[in-house]
Design a protein around this motif. Structure first.
Motif, PDB file in Angstrom:
ATOM      1  N   GLU A   1      14.185  44.666  42.462  1.00  0.00           N
ATOM      2  CA  GLU A   1      14.768  44.667  43.657  1.00  0.00           C
ATOM      3  C   GLU A   1      13.422  45.998  44.610  1.00  0.00           C
ATOM      4  N   ILE A   2      13.623  46.903  44.124  1.00  0.00           N
ATOM      5  CA  ILE A   2      12.398  48.036  45.030  1.00  0.00           C
ATOM      6  C   ILE A   2      11.276  47.900  44.903  1.00  0.00           C
ATOM      7  N   LEU A   3      10.272  46.990  43.852  1.00  0.00           N
ATOM      8  CA  LEU A   3       9.186  46.857  43.746  1.00  0.00           C
ATOM      9  C   LEU A   3       8.518  45.689  44.636  1.00  0.00           C
ATOM     10  N   LEU A   4       9.834  44.901  45.196  1.00  0.00           N
ATOM     11  CA  LEU A   4      10.147  43.685  46.103  1.00  0.00           C
ATOM     12  C   LEU A   4      10.061  44.139  47.035  1.00  0.00           C
ATOM     13  N   LYS A   5      10.822  45.063  47.750  1.00  0.00           N
ATOM     14  CA  LYS A   5      11.242  45.258  49.559  1.00  0.00           C
ATOM     15  C   LYS A   5      10.360  46.247  50.139  1.00  0.00           C
ATOM     16  N   GLY A   6       8.969  46.859  48.325  1.00  0.00           N
ATOM     17  CA  GLY A   6       8.393  48.153  48.498  1.00  0.00           C
ATOM     18  C   GLY A   6       7.365  46.831  49.106  1.00  0.00           C
ATOM     19  N   LEU A   7       7.018  46.266  48.729  1.00  0.00           N
ATOM     20  CA  LEU A   7       5.483  45.160  48.541  1.00  0.00           C
ATOM     21  C   LEU A   7       5.574  44.391  49.739  1.00  0.00           C
ATOM     22  N   GLY A   8       7.681  43.775  49.990  1.00  0.00           N
ATOM     23  CA  GLY A   8       7.167  42.862  51.372  1.00  0.00           C
ATOM     24  C   GLY A   8       7.240  41.912  51.127  1.00  0.00           C
ATOM     25  N   ILE A   9       7.778  41.799  49.511  1.00  0.00           N
ATOM     26  CA  ILE A   9       7.649  39.766  49.596  1.00  0.00           C
ATOM     27  C   ILE A   9       8.731  39.471  50.046  1.00  0.00           C
ATOM     28  N   GLU A  10       8.905  38.614  50.103  1.00  0.00           N
ATOM     29  CA  GLU A  10       9.878  37.530  50.876  1.00  0.00           C
ATOM     30  C   GLU A  10      10.690  36.537  49.898  1.00  0.00           C
ATOM     31  N   HIS A  11       9.362  35.315  49.232  1.00  0.00           N
ATOM     32  CA  HIS A  11       9.368  34.526  48.484  1.00  0.00           C
ATOM     33  C   HIS A  11       9.355  34.791  47.251  1.00  0.00           C
ATOM     34  N   ILE A  12      10.230  34.458  45.976  1.00  0.00           N
ATOM     35  CA  ILE A  12       9.578  34.749  44.787  1.00  0.00           C
ATOM     36  C   ILE A  12       9.841  32.743  44.079  1.00  0.00           C
ATOM     37  N   TYR A  13       9.084  32.997  43.149  1.00  0.00           N
ATOM     38  CA  TYR A  13       8.667  31.640  42.412  1.00  0.00           C
ATOM     39  C   TYR A  13       9.550  32.266  41.080  1.00  0.00           C
ATOM     40  N   GLY A  14       9.718  30.727  40.502  1.00  0.00           N
ATOM     41  CA  GLY A  14      10.436  30.819  39.664  1.00  0.00           C
ATOM     42  C   GLY A  14       9.841  30.346  37.675  1.00  0.00           C
ATOM     43  N   VAL A  15      10.134  30.778  37.724  1.00  0.00           N
ATOM     44  CA  VAL A  15       9.542  29.659  36.374  1.00  0.00           C
ATOM     45  C   VAL A  15       9.719  30.541  34.672  1.00  0.00           C
ATOM     46  N   GLY A  16       9.926  29.822  33.706  1.00  0.00           N
ATOM     47  CA  GLY A  16      10.096  30.486  32.578  1.00  0.00           C
ATOM     48  C   GLY A  16      11.245  29.932  31.839  1.00  0.00           C
ATOM     49  N   LEU A  17      12.097  30.431  30.946  1.00  0.00           N
ATOM     50  CA  LEU A  17      12.639  29.984  30.079  1.00  0.00           C
ATOM     51  C   LEU A  17      14.265  30.745  30.195  1.00  0.00           C
ATOM     52  N   LEU A  18      15.057  30.202  29.641  1.00  0.00           N
ATOM     53  CA  LEU A  18      15.878  29.245  30.283  1.00  0.00           C
ATOM     54  C   LEU A  18      16.443  28.724  31.176  1.00  0.00           C
ATOM     55  N   THR A  19      16.425  27.640  31.737  1.00  0.00           N
ATOM     56  CA  THR A  19      16.366  26.971  33.441  1.00  0.00           C
ATOM     57  C   THR A  19      18.166  27.742  33.667  1.00  0.00           C
ATOM     58  N   ASP A  20      18.711  27.229  32.835  1.00  0.00           N
ATOM     59  CA  ASP A  20      20.335  27.434  33.052  1.00  0.00           C
ATOM     60  C   ASP A  20      21.082  29.000  32.590  1.00  0.00           C
ATOM     61  N   VAL A  21      19.494  30.065  32.095  1.00  0.00           N
ATOM     62  CA  VAL A  21      20.505  31.394  32.528  1.00  0.00           C
ATOM     63  C   VAL A  21      19.735  32.145  33.111  1.00  0.00           C
ATOM     64  N   CYS A  22      18.984  32.247  32.229  1.00  0.00           N
ATOM     65  CA  CYS A  22      18.062  33.577  33.202  1.00  0.00           C
ATOM     66  C   CYS A  22      17.220  32.667  34.758  1.00  0.00           C
ATOM     67  N   VAL A  23      17.003  31.723  34.432  1.00  0.00           N
ATOM     68  CA  VAL A  23      15.872  31.883  36.083  1.00  0.00           C
ATOM     69  C   VAL A  23      17.486  31.240  37.137  1.00  0.00           C
ATOM     70  N   HIS A  24      18.441  30.694  36.381  1.00  0.00           N
ATOM     71  CA  HIS A  24      19.178  30.530  37.171  1.00  0.00           C
ATOM     72  C   HIS A  24      20.477  31.895  37.724  1.00  0.00           C
TER      73      HIS A  24
ATOM     74  N   GLU B   1      18.636  20.286  33.670  1.00  0.00           N
ATOM     75  CA  GLU B   1      19.493  19.267  35.441  1.00  0.00           C
ATOM     76  C   GLU B   1      20.486  19.896  36.266  1.00  0.00           C
ATOM     77  N   ALA B   2      21.503  20.584  35.377  1.00  0.00           N
ATOM     78  CA  ALA B   2      21.873  20.784  36.131  1.00  0.00           C
ATOM     79  C   ALA B   2      22.262  22.384  36.534  1.00  0.00           C
ATOM     80  N   ALA B   3      21.238  23.074  36.473  1.00  0.00           N
ATOM     81  CA  ALA B   3      20.768  24.524  36.598  1.00  0.00           C
ATOM     82  C   ALA B   3      19.915  24.738  37.278  1.00  0.00           C
ATOM     83  N   LEU B   4      19.107  23.076  37.718  1.00  0.00           N
ATOM     84  CA  LEU B   4      18.154  22.394  38.655  1.00  0.00           C
ATOM     85  C   LEU B   4      18.958  21.994  40.181  1.00  0.00           C
ATOM     86  N   ALA B   5      20.062  21.795  39.889  1.00  0.00           N
ATOM     87  CA  ALA B   5      21.082  21.220  41.050  1.00  0.00           C
ATOM     88  C   ALA B   5      21.823  22.100  41.684  1.00  0.00           C
TER      89      ALA B   5
END
Length: 89
Positions: free
Chosen positions: A15-38, A67-71
């Protein structure tokens, strides 16, 4: 940055890093969709970030869970689940 829990926001300086860089959009990639990504996307939503999960760049513990996590992520923010083609647009 070391991540020790499901969410990238929990117990990290993300959170500190993102705010410091002025980031507003986050792109999610990786494993596991139903756990960490979600979990990370839910926390990102709670911190008022725009979420973009690239469908072709995530995978779940099972197809049903994936699919449930994406939904669920799409429910948080309509239009959050995108294709790899949309990343380059």
């Amino acid at each position: 940055m070391v991540k020790r829990r499901y969410s990238g926001f929990f117990g990290t300086d993300l959170e500190i890093l993102l705010k410091g860089l002025g980031i507003e959009h986050i792109y999610g990639v990786g494993l596991l969709t139903d756990v960490c990504v979600h979990y990370t996307c839910a926390d990102a939503h709670q911190h008022d970030y725009h979420i973009h999960v690239v469908r072709e760049a995530v995978g779940g513990s099972s197809l049903v869970a994936h699919e449930a996590a994406l939904a669920a992520i799409e429910y948080l923010q309509h239009g959050a689940v995108i294709s790899e083609k949309e990343v380059c647009e």
